[in-house]
Design a protein around this motif. Structure first.
Motif, PDB file in Angstrom:
ATOM      1  N   GLY A   4      -8.241  72.942  -0.841  1.00  0.00           N
ATOM      2  CA  GLY A   4      -8.614  72.854   0.485  1.00  0.00           C
ATOM      3  C   GLY A   4     -10.181  71.668  -0.256  1.00  0.00           C
ATOM      4  N   VAL A   5     -10.447  71.353  -0.738  1.00  0.00           N
ATOM      5  CA  VAL A   5     -11.600  70.635  -0.614  1.00  0.00           C
ATOM      6  C   VAL A   5     -11.327  68.993   0.456  1.00  0.00           C
ATOM      7  CG1 VAL A   5     -13.644  69.057  -1.919  1.00  0.00           C
ATOM      8  CG2 VAL A   5     -12.308  71.318  -2.631  1.00  0.00           C
ATOM      9  N   PRO A   6     -11.814  68.245   1.012  1.00  0.00           N
ATOM     10  CA  PRO A   6     -11.788  67.257   1.338  1.00  0.00           C
ATOM     11  C   PRO A   6     -11.997  65.705   0.861  1.00  0.00           C
ATOM     12  CG  PRO A   6     -13.297  68.345   2.998  1.00  0.00           C
ATOM     13  CD  PRO A   6     -13.356  69.102   1.447  1.00  0.00           C
ATOM     14  N   LEU A   7     -11.427  64.175   0.347  1.00  0.00           N
ATOM     15  CA  LEU A   7     -11.317  63.495  -0.536  1.00  0.00           C
ATOM     16  C   LEU A   7     -12.532  62.621   0.388  1.00  0.00           C
ATOM     17  CD1 LEU A   7     -10.246  62.131  -2.503  1.00  0.00           C
ATOM     18  CD2 LEU A   7      -8.418  61.159  -1.109  1.00  0.00           C
ATOM     19  N   ALA A   8     -12.704  61.894  -0.620  1.00  0.00           N
ATOM     20  CA  ALA A   8     -13.846  61.071  -0.003  1.00  0.00           C
ATOM     21  C   ALA A   8     -13.463  59.828  -1.596  1.00  0.00           C
ATOM     22  CB  ALA A   8     -15.140  61.244  -0.255  1.00  0.00           C
ATOM     23  N   VAL A   9     -13.848  58.541  -0.888  1.00  0.00           N
ATOM     24  CA  VAL A   9     -13.437  57.943  -2.164  1.00  0.00           C
ATOM     25  C   VAL A   9     -15.037  55.906  -2.226  1.00  0.00           C
ATOM     26  CG1 VAL A   9     -11.687  55.178  -3.097  1.00  0.00           C
ATOM     27  CG2 VAL A   9     -11.031  57.840  -1.225  1.00  0.00           C
ATOM     28  N   ILE A  10     -15.137  56.264  -3.117  1.00  0.00           N
ATOM     29  CA  ILE A  10     -15.751  55.094  -3.822  1.00  0.00           C
ATOM     30  C   ILE A  10     -14.533  54.397  -4.548  1.00  0.00           C
ATOM     31  CG2 ILE A  10     -17.833  54.072  -4.543  1.00  0.00           C
ATOM     32  CD1 ILE A  10     -19.061  56.755  -4.250  1.00  0.00           C
ATOM     33  N   PRO A  11     -14.004  52.771  -3.985  1.00  0.00           N
ATOM     34  CA  PRO A  11     -12.917  51.930  -4.443  1.00  0.00           C
ATOM     35  C   PRO A  11     -13.636  51.805  -6.043  1.00  0.00           C
ATOM     36  CG  PRO A  11     -13.864  51.521  -2.562  1.00  0.00           C
ATOM     37  CD  PRO A  11     -14.172  52.474  -2.690  1.00  0.00           C
ATOM     38  N   ALA A  12     -13.145  51.922  -6.945  1.00  0.00           N
ATOM     39  CA  ALA A  12     -13.068  50.964  -8.158  1.00  0.00           C
ATOM     40  C   ALA A  12     -12.089  50.864  -8.789  1.00  0.00           C
ATOM     41  CB  ALA A  12     -14.506  51.433  -8.747  1.00  0.00           C
ATOM     42  N   GLY A  13     -10.718  50.535  -7.808  1.00  0.00           N
ATOM     43  CA  GLY A  13      -9.679  50.389  -8.713  1.00  0.00           C
ATOM     44  C   GLY A  13      -8.764  48.706  -8.472  1.00  0.00           C
ATOM     45  N   SER A  14      -7.725  48.592  -8.893  1.00  0.00           N
ATOM     46  CA  SER A  14      -7.405  47.035  -8.854  1.00  0.00           C
ATOM     47  C   SER A  14      -6.688  46.282  -6.904  1.00  0.00           C
ATOM     48  CB  SER A  14      -5.914  46.645  -9.727  1.00  0.00           C
ATOM     49  OG  SER A  14      -6.495  47.156 -11.030  1.00  0.00           O
ATOM     50  N   GLY A  15      -6.187  47.359  -6.616  1.00  0.00           N
ATOM     51  CA  GLY A  15      -5.839  47.601  -5.577  1.00  0.00           C
ATOM     52  C   GLY A  15      -6.942  48.010  -4.395  1.00  0.00           C
ATOM     53  N   ASN A  16      -7.256  49.110  -4.639  1.00  0.00           N
ATOM     54  CA  ASN A  16      -7.565  50.334  -3.359  1.00  0.00           C
ATOM     55  C   ASN A  16      -7.075  50.128  -1.795  1.00  0.00           C
ATOM     56  OD1 ASN A  16     -10.110  50.683  -5.473  1.00  0.00           O
ATOM     57  ND2 ASN A  16     -10.791  48.587  -4.997  1.00  0.00           N
ATOM     58  N   LEU A  21       0.270  54.769   4.586  1.00  0.00           N
ATOM     59  CA  LEU A  21      -0.874  54.611   4.900  1.00  0.00           C
ATOM     60  C   LEU A  21       0.257  51.972   5.199  1.00  0.00           C
ATOM     61  CD1 LEU A  21      -3.574  55.431   2.635  1.00  0.00           C
ATOM     62  CD2 LEU A  21      -3.076  55.644   4.884  1.00  0.00           C
ATOM     63  N   PRO A  22      -0.540  51.728   5.308  1.00  0.00           N
ATOM     64  CA  PRO A  22       0.178  50.460   5.742  1.00  0.00           C
ATOM     65  C   PRO A  22       0.221  49.702   4.736  1.00  0.00           C
ATOM     66  CG  PRO A  22      -1.849  50.556   7.351  1.00  0.00           C
ATOM     67  CD  PRO A  22      -1.545  51.498   6.525  1.00  0.00           C
ATOM     68  N   SER A  23      -0.731  49.307   3.651  1.00  0.00           N
ATOM     69  CA  SER A  23      -0.364  48.366   2.225  1.00  0.00           C
ATOM     70  C   SER A  23      -0.390  49.202   1.070  1.00  0.00           C
ATOM     71  CB  SER A  23      -1.297  47.997   2.045  1.00  0.00           C
ATOM     72  OG  SER A  23      -2.967  48.315   2.189  1.00  0.00           O
ATOM     73  N   TYR A  24       0.113  48.149   0.618  1.00  0.00           N
ATOM     74  CA  TYR A  24      -0.358  48.848  -1.033  1.00  0.00           C
ATOM     75  C   TYR A  24       0.381  47.797  -1.870  1.00  0.00           C
ATOM     76  CZ  TYR A  24       4.642  48.982  -1.749  1.00  0.00           C
ATOM     77  OH  TYR A  24       6.331  48.714  -1.092  1.00  0.00           O
ATOM     78  N   GLY A  25      -0.077  47.640  -3.306  1.00  0.00           N
ATOM     79  CA  GLY A  25      -0.721  46.217  -4.455  1.00  0.00           C
ATOM     80  C   GLY A  25      -1.903  45.672  -3.663  1.00  0.00           C
ATOM     81  N   GLY A  26      -3.182  45.978  -3.833  1.00  0.00           N
ATOM     82  CA  GLY A  26      -4.320  45.368  -3.469  1.00  0.00           C
ATOM     83  C   GLY A  26      -3.990  44.368  -1.548  1.00  0.00           C
ATOM     84  N   GLY A  27      -3.369  45.321  -0.751  1.00  0.00           N
ATOM     85  CA  GLY A  27      -3.335  44.986   0.216  1.00  0.00           C
ATOM     86  C   GLY A  27      -2.413  43.986   0.806  1.00  0.00           C
ATOM     87  N   LEU A  28      -1.464  44.891   0.883  1.00  0.00           N
ATOM     88  CA  LEU A  28      -0.136  43.815   1.035  1.00  0.00           C
ATOM     89  C   LEU A  28       0.612  44.714   2.067  1.00  0.00           C
ATOM     90  CD1 LEU A  28       1.528  42.775  -2.564  1.00  0.00           C
ATOM     91  CD2 LEU A  28       0.375  41.076  -0.863  1.00  0.00           C
ATOM     92  N   LEU A  29       0.628  44.540   3.192  1.00  0.00           N
ATOM     93  CA  LEU A  29       1.234  45.071   4.670  1.00  0.00           C
ATOM     94  C   LEU A  29       2.742  45.274   4.758  1.00  0.00           C
ATOM     95  CD1 LEU A  29      -1.475  43.785   6.884  1.00  0.00           C
ATOM     96  CD2 LEU A  29      -1.530  46.419   6.176  1.00  0.00           C
ATOM     97  N   ILE A  30       2.773  46.645   3.797  1.00  0.00           N
ATOM     98  CA  ILE A  30       4.155  47.161   4.226  1.00  0.00           C
ATOM     99  C   ILE A  30       4.579  47.572   5.069  1.00  0.00           C
ATOM    100  CG2 ILE A  30       6.216  48.212   2.304  1.00  0.00           C
ATOM    101  CD1 ILE A  30       4.734  45.333   0.801  1.00  0.00           C
ATOM    102  N   CYS A  31       3.784  48.436   5.254  1.00  0.00           N
ATOM    103  CA  CYS A  31       4.577  49.560   6.443  1.00  0.00           C
ATOM    104  C   CYS A  31       2.894  48.919   7.402  1.00  0.00           C
ATOM    105  CB  CYS A  31       5.154  50.274   6.344  1.00  0.00           C
ATOM    106  SG  CYS A  31       6.293  50.765   5.834  1.00  0.00           S
ATOM    107  N   PRO A  32       3.087  48.245   8.011  1.00  0.00           N
ATOM    108  CA  PRO A  32       1.593  47.856   9.031  1.00  0.00           C
ATOM    109  C   PRO A  32       1.294  48.760  10.003  1.00  0.00           C
ATOM    110  CG  PRO A  32       3.208  45.567   9.656  1.00  0.00           C
ATOM    111  CD  PRO A  32       3.589  46.808   8.170  1.00  0.00           C
ATOM    112  N   GLN A  33       2.591  49.287  10.771  1.00  0.00           N
ATOM    113  CA  GLN A  33       2.414  50.520  12.165  1.00  0.00           C
ATOM    114  C   GLN A  33       2.602  51.919  11.616  1.00  0.00           C
ATOM    115  OE1 GLN A  33       5.174  49.230  10.217  1.00  0.00           O
ATOM    116  NE2 GLN A  33       6.818  50.706  10.568  1.00  0.00           N
ATOM    117  N   ALA A  34       2.574  51.950   9.342  1.00  0.00           N
ATOM    118  CA  ALA A  34       2.002  53.403   9.405  1.00  0.00           C
ATOM    119  C   ALA A  34       0.819  54.013  10.511  1.00  0.00           C
ATOM    120  CB  ALA A  34       2.009  52.543   7.355  1.00  0.00           C
TER     121      ALA A  34
END
Length: 317
Positions: free
Chosen positions: A81-93, A203-216
């Motif tokens: 039950g611990v919240p997630l926070a993200v500091i992005p450091a990957g390829s796609g983010n 979520l709307p994107s994967y693959g480094g910002g490709l908006l596969i489902c922009p309405q998600a």
């Protein structure tokens, strides 16, 4: 107390560099924290569970890494039950993008420490929990090819993670063969001939910002599904630039679906990925688990939601 979960190898070494900057910022601000370095994605969940069990006052788990690192600890965060926070450091983010988390280090840290969160859905299947998307077919094969390539490391080193996926698309387009797929959404089956891909998105994107489902939307309790079918290789190639803006949804060979559970069965074995991590080639069965994860995000304040939806992210243990 904050738990920092660091994947030093993420993003071709960006995880280690990012941690060094974050560590300095935390010390200068006098913020209590503990650092946990993941030895491997396979062992990360057990490491995080062990760390979280040592005390009850964790305010959040801050992941320094990419979508794959986040993927590896979802089960532990949900259980504790611990919240997630993200500091992005990957390829796609794409997790950071989907939650409006800045891609710069200090701004992302500020978002992690602002103590307001949104409830997010998770995708649950035989491969475990996923936050961004479960993809199968062509784009999953692209991810497999990219992850096994030398050019991904090179692209990460020059800060061009998205370029690796573009190269992977061209690489995969030469060999991939579409086939029939059955998609069963909330118990209703549909068949698509010559299917290239089926993507189940939270979520709307994967693959480094490709908006596969922009309405998600991550908190709407629904899965958004994109099926690309009945088109030529040339049409697939021309499709990918439209994913940068999400305009592909209007194309005649793209079908957009929505529901709470989905099963995907290709006529031939096809790779699948969750948050960019391999899930094998077995048929998929994915269901939405509404509000299963709390995420620290600037969107919480922007949405001006009430205390019941956003409120304090103080972990309950």
């Amino acid at each position: 107390m904050y738990l920092l979960i660091i994947n030093p190898a993420s993003g071709g070494g960006a995880g280690q560099r990012t941690w060094q900057t974050v560590e300095g910022l935390l010390k200068s601000r006098g913020i209590a924290h503990e650092a946990l370095f993941t030895r491997s994605l396979e062992q990360a969940e057990a490491q995080v569970l062990h760390a979280l069990a040592r005390r009850e006052d964790w305010r959040a788990a801050i992941v320094i890494g990419g979508d794959g690192t986040i993927h590896s600890v979802l089960g532990a965060l949900r259980r504790r039950g611990v919240p997630l926070a993200v500091i992005p450091a990957g390829s796609g983010n794409d997790t950071a993008r989907g939650f409006g988390i800045p891609l710069t280090i200090e701004a992302a840290l500020d978002a992690a420490l602002q103590d307001r969160c949104l409830e997010a859905d998770l995708l649950s299947g035989s491969g475990g929990l996923t936050l961004t998307a479960v993809a199968s077919g062509f784009d999953a094969q692209v991810a497999v090819n990219v992850n096994n390539s030398r050019y991904k490391r090179l692209c990460n080193a020059i800060g061009a993670g998205q370029l690796a996926y573009i190269i992977g698309i061209l690489h995969t387009l030469l060999t991939f063969k579409p086939c029939r797929v059955s998609v069963t959404l909330d118990g209703k089956e549909q068949a698509f001939e010559q299917a290239w891909l089926v993507s189940v998105c939270n979520l709307p994107s994967y693959g480094g910002g490709l908006l596969i489902c922009p309405q998600a939307e991550a908190g709407d309790g629904l899965l958004d599904v994109c099926v690309v079918h009945g088109c030529s290789r040339g049409q697939v190639l021309r499709l990918f630039p439209t994913l940068l803006k999400g305009t592909h949804v209007a194309l005649p060979f793209v079908s957009m679906l929505r529901g709470r559970s989905v099963a995907v069965h290709f006529a031939q074995p096809r790779h699948a990925i969750g948050d960019g991590e391999p899930l094998g080639t077995a048929p998929l069965a994915v269901r939405c688990e509404p509000g299963a994860l709390r995420v620290l995000t600037p969107l919480a304040a922007a949405a001006q939601v009430g205390a019941a939806e956003a409120g304090s992210c103080q972990a309950s243990g």
